[in-house]
Design an enzyme around this catalytic site. Structure first.
Site, short mmCIF file in Angstrom:
data_model
loop_
_atom_site.label_atom_id
_atom_site.label_comp_id
_atom_site.label_asym_id
_atom_site.label_seq_id
_atom_site.Cartn_x
_atom_site.Cartn_y
_atom_site.Cartn_z
CG HIS A 463 -1.22 1.30 1.75
ND1 HIS A 463 -3.65 0.94 0.79
CD2 HIS A 463 -1.58 2.69 2.35
CE1 HIS A 463 -4.07 2.45 1.28
NE2 HIS A 463 -2.61 3.45 1.17
CD GLU A 464 1.43 3.47 3.91
OE1 GLU A 464 1.92 4.62 3.01
OE2 GLU A 464 0.38 3.53 4.35
ZN LIG Z 1 -2.83 4.72 1.87
#
Ligand SMILES: [Zn+2]
Length: 674
Positions: A463-464
């Protein structure tokens, strides 16, 4: 060039090892003075142009942001008393400066004149830079008469104070609650680290036995794992009455009045700017077109998810063998999940050593976007565990880089996030590459061993990394619209949630997993169980998010000064529509809803679901063409990733997908028939 103050060197990577708290206030004060001087000079020009006004302002604010980025970053990941003090001195100075620029009439008129004179001859990127800046001026109240301008600024100040008080009340109420454990049997089912924490908390108060605090990890562990219904009930009551007129600290930190004041101030600010409600003001900077569209979107999803959520709940009651109290739901849900899928995040850890996961994730980036990610040693950082990675584009040129700070430690804020160190800049005479911080809080490894991640940690990392790629792959030259800048709040989670999908793919898991001792990839049956458990209770999770989103949005959209905040009334109406279980009368969930009352999600909590729809639908394009299909990846890059806030997000999505977003893919991902 040599610098007395390392913060002043904004041309290279920050020299983290040399930055001291004593450098902070002088560097920021001096830089703000420099900005004010330069702005005055720029405005003294007889007939400014895009090149002589807009570009220098972009470059000037790039330098200011770049100078302060390491300060706010260190405050988050290497906090100490001295640094916090310096940081808190700077915040109001910066806020004051930005408010001043936002309401600067001469600057606004300069931009307007440039748009009128040069606008039609400028390329699309420059036109968007102007349009975006002009919108920001208007949203700062630049066009208001002097008295209303002052009132608007006063409201912003007031809101900052009120929102901070809301957060403080939540924090104080959370810390005020301690639950002594009189009977050791109440600890049955709790993980060892929670029991240890209970023992430490009791010891720190000079008591024996166990005393459980109300921090989130303890609260979540009690709700999921404690066999004792009485213990779960106490925690549920304490959690859902924080900062309210109910529960164990009733009336002591009550946010009731603060919430009413926040809603009133937001409404007044929106009216000053000419919007019917704060919800309409919120949508002025979002992808969703208008309030009815947001309500219709949430309503449609509620209609889709409710039957499944009701069935999940009925099944859970049947499994428990009795009607469920609100504090029973998470507990029985966790038991049923473990029983049905035989998955344990802890058991899978040895298959996900961090070096292997990073290797696999970078391989995904190579296959999708032709990137080469390689660690660069000997870069100055704030902790020995932190690593710097340089990123080369498909043509072999360096496009940027990022710091990876992966492990939890003292004086580091919890959670995971991507933050900008430097944004891409390319205007006459100055340029800079995008640099990011990728921060997580994984369990640190034992000395000499690689860290072993849970699969959910791997998903967080992806995600990051998705946010990081959005920041690094930008082709926009102007910092105000490069990377994630200027991207509407309800679209900014598209690249990050999209990237998560690769962490779940059978094609990718062999790249990501290798057992620490045997080197074997994750066995097929473990993978199968992991994938099947993904949709467990997806309906219940979705209707809960929809309840939060509808409550937040309607609260702001339907606000009427004559009738006051009506928090309970709106919440009851929303629950009647989308909730599967009715909370007890003492439940005061809204009083600690910090996302909306203290954070940036006001009339914008729906953004999570909105972007989830975009991400699922975007990933469906990859599923149709192949998860490593270069054409699809290239289209995503050129339509969305590379363009940051420079494009209309709906047009960009349509360019990528060939049509407007549809909810079908998200429903399918959550195990619902389309
Ligand atoms: Zn996010």
């Amino acid at each position: 060039m040599t610098y007395n103050n390392p913060l002043e060197n904004t041309a290279d990577l920050p020299d983290y090892g040399a930055i001291r708290p004593v450098h902070v206030v002088p560097a920021v004060t001096e830089e703000l003075a420099r900005c004010r001087r330069q702005l005055a000079e720029l405005l003294a020009q007889p007939s400014p142009t895009f090149a002589t006004l807009v570009e220098p302002v972009e470059a000037m604010h790039h330098r200011l942001a770049r100078l302060f980025a390491p300060v706010s970053h260190l405050n988050a990941v290497a906090n100490n008393e001295e640094l916090r003090t310096a940081y808190n001195v700077c915040l109001p100075l910066l806020a004051e400066y930005h408010a001043e620029v936002g309401q600067n009439d001469a600057l606004y008129r300069g931009y307007e004149a440039i748009e009128k004179l040069e606008g039609p001859r400028l390329d699309a990127q420059r036109q968007r830079v102007l349009a975006y800046a002009l919108r920001e001026f208007r949203l700062a109240g630049v066009h208001l008469p002097p008295a209303e301008k002052a009132r608007y600024r006063a409201l912003m100040q007031e809101l900052a104070t009120l929102q901070s008080r809301f957060e403080e009340n939540v924090l104080d109420a959370t810390q005020a609650f301690l639950r002594p454990v009189r009977d050791e049997a109440e600890l049955d089912g709790l993980p060892a680290h929670v029991i240890a924490r209970g023992r430490e908390t009791a010891a720190s108060r000079g008591e024996g036995g166990h005393t459980l605090p109300l921090d989130y990890p303890t609260y979540a562990a009690v709700m999921n794992h404690a066999h004792s219904g009485a213990l779960r009930r106490d925690f549920y009551e304490a959690w859902y009455t924080r900062a309210s007129d109910q529960g164990p600290s009733a009336g002591r930190f009550d946010n009731g009045t603060t919430m009413a004041q926040i809603l009133a101030a937001r409404h007044e600010a929106a009216r000053l700017l000419g919007y019917p409600s704060y919800a309409d003001l919120s949508l002025a900077t979002k992808m969703a077109p208008d309030a009815p569209a947001v309500i219709a979107f949430l309503d449609e999803l509620a209609g889709r998810y409710l039957p499944g959520a009701r069935a999940e709940y009925a099944e859970l009651e049947a499994y428990a063998g009795h009607a469920l109290e609100p504090w029973d739901v998470a507990y029985y849900s966790e038991r049923l999940r473990t029983e049905r899928f035989n998955v344990s995040e802890e058991r899978l850890r040895p298959w996900f050593p961090l070096p292997r996961v990073l290797h696999g994730m970078f391989e995904v980036a190579r296959r999708l976007y032709g990137l080469t990610v390689s660690e660069r040693p000997a870069v100055s950082t704030w902790h020995p565990d932190v690593r710097y990675f340089a990123v080369l584009g498909a043509d072999g040129h360096e496009i940027g880089g990022f710091y990876g700070d992966f492990f939890a430690r003292d004086n580091k804020r919890g959670g995971a996030w991507m933050a900008e160190v430097s944004t891409r800049l390319r205007v006459s005479g100055v340029s800079a590459l995008p640099i990011a911080n990728l921060v997580c809080n994984f369990t640190p490894p034992s000395p000499g061993e690689p860290a072993e991640l849970r699969h959910s940690d791997v998903v967080t990392l992806f995600h990051e990394f998705g946010h990081t790629l959005h920041h690094l792959l930008t082709e926009i030259d102007y910092p105000s619209l490069a990377g994630i800048n200027g991207v509407p709040w309800d679209a900014v989670e598209l690249p990050s949630q999209l990237m998560e999908e690769w962490a779940w793919r059978p094609e990718v898991l062999p790249l990501l997993s290798a057992h620490v001792s045997s080197g074997e990839p994750l066995p097929a049956e473990e993978l199968e169980r992991l994938l099947r458990s993904r949709t467990f209770h997806a309906g219940l999770a979705a209707v809960r998010q929809l309840e939060f989103a509808l409550f937040d949005f309607r609260l702001h959209a339907e606000y009427d000064p004559a009738r006051g905040p009506r928090v309970a009334e709106v919440l009851d109406a929303v629950r009647a529509r989308v909730s599967v279980l009715t909370p007890p009368p003492f439940n005061r969930f809204a009083h600690s809803f910090s996302h909306v009352f203290a954070g940036g999600y006001a009339a914008g909590y729906y953004s999570y679901k909105w972007a989830e729809v975009l991400a699922a639908d975007a990933f469906a394009a990859f599923e149709e063409a192949g998860v490593f299909d270069a054409g699809t990846a290239g289209r995503f890059l050129t339509s969305i990733l590379a363009r940051g806030g420079e494009c209309d997000q709906m047009e960009a999505f349509v360019r990528f997908r060939g049509r407007r977003p549809e909810v079908r893919a998200l429903l399918r991902k959550d195990g619902l028939a389309a």
